[in-house]
Design a protein around this motif. Structure first.
Motif, PDB file in Angstrom:
ATOM      1  N   ARG A  32       0.827  -1.207   0.000  1.00 35.53           N
ATOM      2  CA  ARG A  32       0.000   0.000   0.000  1.00 35.53           C
ATOM      3  C   ARG A  32       0.860   1.256   0.000  1.00 35.53           C
ATOM      4  N   ASN A  35       1.914   1.558  -3.596  1.00 31.79           N
ATOM      5  CA  ASN A  35       0.790   1.810  -4.503  1.00 31.79           C
ATOM      6  C   ASN A  35      -0.423   2.301  -3.707  1.00 31.79           C
ATOM      7  N   ARG A  37      -3.865   3.660  -2.529  1.00 30.49           N
ATOM      8  CA  ARG A  37      -5.187   3.642  -3.170  1.00 30.49           C
ATOM      9  C   ARG A  37      -5.737   5.065  -3.234  1.00 30.49           C
ATOM     10  N   ALA A  38      -6.428   5.344  -4.319  1.00 37.84           N
ATOM     11  CA  ALA A  38      -7.103   6.633  -4.459  1.00 37.84           C
ATOM     12  C   ALA A  38      -8.577   6.418  -4.139  1.00 37.84           C
ATOM     13  N   ASP A  39      -9.231   7.426  -3.631  1.00 36.36           N
ATOM     14  CA  ASP A  39     -10.667   7.386  -3.373  1.00 36.36           C
ATOM     15  C   ASP A  39     -11.089   6.188  -2.521  1.00 36.36           C
ATOM     16  N   HIS A  40     -10.305   5.865  -1.513  1.00 34.47           N
ATOM     17  CA  HIS A  40     -10.645   4.792  -0.580  1.00 34.47           C
ATOM     18  C   HIS A  40     -10.672   5.389   0.817  1.00 34.47           C
ATOM     19  N   ALA A  43      -7.256   5.636   2.312  1.00 33.37           N
ATOM     20  CA  ALA A  43      -6.185   6.156   1.453  1.00 33.37           C
ATOM     21  C   ALA A  43      -5.180   6.979   2.259  1.00 33.37           C
ATOM     22  N   HIS A  44      -5.646   7.659   3.298  1.00 33.45           N
ATOM     23  CA  HIS A  44      -4.734   8.455   4.125  1.00 33.45           C
ATOM     24  C   HIS A  44      -3.695   7.576   4.816  1.00 33.45           C
ATOM     25  N   ASP A  46      -2.480   4.733   3.562  1.00 36.15           N
ATOM     26  CA  ASP A  46      -1.548   4.359   2.504  1.00 36.15           C
ATOM     27  C   ASP A  46      -0.540   5.481   2.278  1.00 36.15           C
ATOM     28  N   GLU A  47      -1.038   6.704   2.192  1.00 34.68           N
ATOM     29  CA  GLU A  47      -0.166   7.849   1.952  1.00 34.68           C
ATOM     30  C   GLU A  47       0.792   8.080   3.116  1.00 34.68           C
TER      31      GLU A  47
END
Length: 109
Positions: A32, A35, A37-40, A43-44, A46-47
């Motif tokens: 994660r 890569n 995830r967008a719009d999940h 997602a925060h 993952d970032e």
């Protein structure tokens, strides 16, 4: 004194082969981070993990997750001797806990 339930349902703590191993959790965290995830809804996380893996390297993140999920280190002290800010240990532990919950939910399906 009665045994209590494991703090985290990972194979190394529960002995249950149906639970994800700590390596499964680490692999998912690193995937994660690589890569996000967008719009999940997560997602925060993952970032945040992408930033932390970049800042500290994957082996350091791996060590912190293992300490938290298997060795019962508190989030803040899982960073001991690793030159990692305590608050980043909290971030790593929070993400690892969420990804573990996701893996356990997959097992239940």
């Amino acid at each position: 004194m009665a045994d209590s339930e494991p703090l985290y349902d990972v194979r190394e703590r529960t002995g249950n082969p149906e639970h994800p191993s700590v390596d499964d959790v680490i692999d998912l965290v690193l995937e994660r981070a690589e890569n996000p995830r967008a719009d999940h809804q997560d997602a925060h996380l993952d970032e945040a993990m992408a930033t932390l893996v970049d800042r500290y390297d994957s082996e350091t993140v791996r060590t912190i997750i293992h300490r938290i999920l298997v060795e019962e280190y508190p989030f803040r002290t899982a960073t001991a001797d690793l030159d990692v800010d305590n608050i980043d240990g909290v971030r790593i532990g929070t993400a690892a806990g969420q990804f573990l919950a996701e893996l356990n939910a997959r097992e239940d399906d």
